[in-house]
Enzyme design. Structure first.
Site, short mmCIF file in Angstrom:
data_model
loop_
_atom_site.label_atom_id
_atom_site.label_comp_id
_atom_site.label_asym_id
_atom_site.label_seq_id
_atom_site.Cartn_x
_atom_site.Cartn_y
_atom_site.Cartn_z
N CYS A 1 2.85 -13.75 -23.61
CA CYS A 1 2.21 -12.57 -23.71
C CYS A 1 2.39 -11.90 -25.23
CB CYS A 1 2.87 -11.22 -23.06
SG CYS A 1 2.56 -11.72 -20.92
N ASN B 1 -3.01 -7.33 -16.92
CA ASN B 1 -2.15 -7.72 -18.02
C ASN B 1 -2.90 -9.25 -18.48
OD1 ASN B 1 -0.53 -9.16 -19.75
ND2 ASN B 1 1.53 -8.62 -18.65
N HIS C 1 1.04 -4.26 -26.45
CA HIS C 1 0.59 -5.29 -25.33
C HIS C 1 0.60 -4.53 -24.05
CE1 HIS C 1 0.64 -8.30 -22.48
NE2 HIS C 1 1.85 -8.17 -22.04
O1 UT7 Z 1 3.64 -9.21 -20.13
C1 UT7 Z 1 4.95 -9.19 -20.19
C2 UT7 Z 1 5.89 -8.99 -18.77
N1 UT7 Z 1 5.47 -8.48 -17.86
C3 UT7 Z 1 5.88 -7.19 -17.79
O2 UT7 Z 1 6.06 -6.42 -18.88
C4 UT7 Z 1 5.98 -6.44 -16.51
C5 UT7 Z 1 7.24 -5.70 -16.37
N2 UT7 Z 1 7.54 -5.20 -15.24
C6 UT7 Z 1 6.61 -4.08 -14.47
O3 UT7 Z 1 5.70 -3.80 -14.87
C7 UT7 Z 1 7.18 -3.47 -13.25
O4 UT7 Z 1 8.73 -3.86 -12.98
C8 UT7 Z 1 6.35 -4.06 -11.89
C9 UT7 Z 1 5.16 -3.31 -12.10
C10 UT7 Z 1 6.25 -5.57 -11.93
C11 UT7 Z 1 7.23 -3.34 -10.73
O5 UT7 Z 1 7.26 -1.92 -10.96
P1 UT7 Z 1 8.87 -1.45 -10.38
O6 UT7 Z 1 8.46 0.05 -10.58
O7 UT7 Z 1 10.01 -1.94 -11.26
O8 UT7 Z 1 8.99 -1.70 -8.97
P2 UT7 Z 1 10.05 -2.66 -8.16
O9 UT7 Z 1 10.21 -4.03 -8.81
O10 UT7 Z 1 11.42 -1.86 -8.31
O11 UT7 Z 1 9.84 -2.56 -6.83
C12 UT7 Z 1 9.70 -1.18 -6.06
C13 UT7 Z 1 9.30 -1.57 -4.70
C14 UT7 Z 1 10.05 -2.78 -4.00
O12 UT7 Z 1 10.22 -2.64 -2.70
P3 UT7 Z 1 11.61 -2.01 -2.07
O13 UT7 Z 1 12.72 -3.04 -2.67
O14 UT7 Z 1 11.81 -0.81 -2.96
O15 UT7 Z 1 11.52 -2.03 -0.74
C15 UT7 Z 1 9.17 -3.97 -4.18
O16 UT7 Z 1 9.21 -4.97 -3.18
O17 UT7 Z 1 7.82 -1.98 -4.62
C16 UT7 Z 1 7.93 -3.19 -3.91
N3 UT7 Z 1 6.74 -3.93 -4.49
C17 UT7 Z 1 5.34 -3.78 -4.25
N4 UT7 Z 1 4.84 -2.85 -3.09
C18 UT7 Z 1 3.42 -2.74 -2.97
C19 UT7 Z 1 6.60 -4.90 -5.49
N5 UT7 Z 1 5.34 -5.18 -5.64
C20 UT7 Z 1 4.32 -4.51 -5.00
C21 UT7 Z 1 3.14 -4.15 -4.60
N6 UT7 Z 1 2.57 -3.44 -4.05
N7 UT7 Z 1 2.15 -5.10 -5.45
#
Ligand code: UT7
Length: 315
Positions: A110, A270, A240
């Site tokens: 990225c 992204n 980014h």
């Molecule tokens: O391009 C370079 C690299 N990429 C990035 O920079 C991405 C970096 N990371 C992120 O943008 C965020 O961490 C995410 C968008 C991937 C996730 O957001 P988050 O606020 O960190 O959520 P999380 O991973 O802590 O997950 C929260 C909850 C989880 O459920 P539980 O464990 O709380 O029950 C996940 O299973 O959200 C759940 N979850 C979803 N729910 C609905 C994960 N993906 C989804 C989804 N829809 N698509």
């Protein structure tokens, strides 16, 4: 030392197929509300190929400046999702355009557009007159469409810039071009975001998020400090486009308001190496940069790697 130069052309290419959050909600355990709240993404473009999108974006960049492709000395495509392992996508683009000079791909995930851009400025500082830099990725090729944690975030696209040597003072003396840069990589974090041959891509979202904010702030700050400038001197910050919350958190820590930040993630998702030039092109189309303005671009990605380029704009 960098020489006087200008970004004289830019162009973008997005696949025709638009996938909305509602489309994803219909087939995955996710919701429009979750995606918007957690990432800021509303729709994304999916399809086509790296070589096709990169060629289209490069053609548009050349057409804007009206120069023959044969006058290009080097074509660099930043990508990690080209259809073929070899040849480089840049060779296909070069052939289709009829461009002169060398052709090479840069895989910086990225973050790739920034090191590609720095290499382009390096070539200009040697003896190149014109260098084409394209960021192009088809993340849909490596993302598991059934993995809601990545499928809602990543998408496809390309954008290109055409760099040209110009007359006048060097950037160090207040002229246009690359004023300073910062590149880095922390291979310790290589297992936070990876894709083995054949895929799919695997990401530790929470860890990547934390590091992405820190790396964006640290890298942008390092580039500014090298130039003995501050964030107040920057007219436009192009980060980014991985997550709106990363962009907002980094902007707040750097002390730059949304009026000076380029954001396209709601419409593109992204797009990896294409994200910085896509956001830059949108800002340029909207007339957000004037002659003499300072433009700061910062990208982070798998590696984890990071890069910033501070450029004085010429129009
Ligand atoms: O391009 C370079 C690299 N990429 C990035 O920079 C991405 C970096 N990371 C992120 O943008 C965020 O961490 C995410 C968008 C991937 C996730 O957001 P988050 O606020 O960190 O959520 P999380 O991973 O802590 O997950 C929260 C909850 C989880 O459920 P539980 O464990 O709380 O029950 C996940 O299973 O959200 C759940 N979850 C979803 N729910 C609905 C994960 N993906 C989804 C989804 N829809 N698509």
């Amino acid at each position: 030392m960098s020489v006087a130069s200008a970004i004289v052309g830019w162009g973008t290419a997005l696949p025709d197929t638009v996938v909305t959050n509602a489309d994803l909600q219909a087939r995955l355990d996710t919701s429009d509300e979750w995606i918007v709240e957690r990432s800021g993404i509303r729709r994304r473009h999916i399809g086509s190929s790296v070589a096709d999108l990169a060629t289209e974006a490069a053609r548009a960049a050349l057409a804007r400046h009206g120069v023959p492709a044969s006058s290009i000395d080097l074509t660099i495509v930043a990508t990690s999702t080209a259809e073929d392992v070899i040849p480089p996508a840049a060779s296909v683009v070069q052939h289709r355009l009829g461009a002169g000079g060398g052709a090479v791909d840069v895989n910086g995930a990225c973050a790739g557009f920034v090191p590609a851009l720095v290499a382009a400025y390096g070539a200009l500082a040697l003896d190149a007159q014109r260098v084409l830099v394209v960021g192009a990725d088809c993340m849909s090729r490596i993302v598991d469409p059934d993995d809601r944690s990545t499928a809602v975030l990543f998408a496809d696209g390309a954008a290109a810039v055409l760099l040209q040597r110009t007359a006048g003072p060097a950037p160090a003396e207040g002229g246009p071009g690359l004023v300073s840069y910062d590149l880095g990589s922390d291979g310790d974090a290589h297992d936070l975001l990876y894709c083995r041959q054949g895929g799919p891509m695997v990401m530790n979202g929470r860890q990547v998020f934390r590091r992405a904010v820190r790396m964006t702030v640290d890298s942008a700050t390092a580039a500014l400090e090298r130039a003995k400038l501050t964030i107040d001197d920057v007219a436009l910050f192009v980060p980014h486009q991985a997550n709106l919350r990363i962009i907002e958190a980094a902007g707040a820590r750097l002390g730059i308001g949304p009026d000076r930040v380029a954001v396209v993630i709601a419409e593109t998702g992204n797009t990896s190496a294409a994200s910085v030039p896509l956001a830059l092109a949108a800002a340029l189309d909207a007339g957000r940069l004037r002659h003499g303005d300072l433009l700061l671009m910062t990208a982070v990605g798998a590696g984890m790697s990071w890069g910033s380029a501070l450029v004085r704009w010429a129009s």
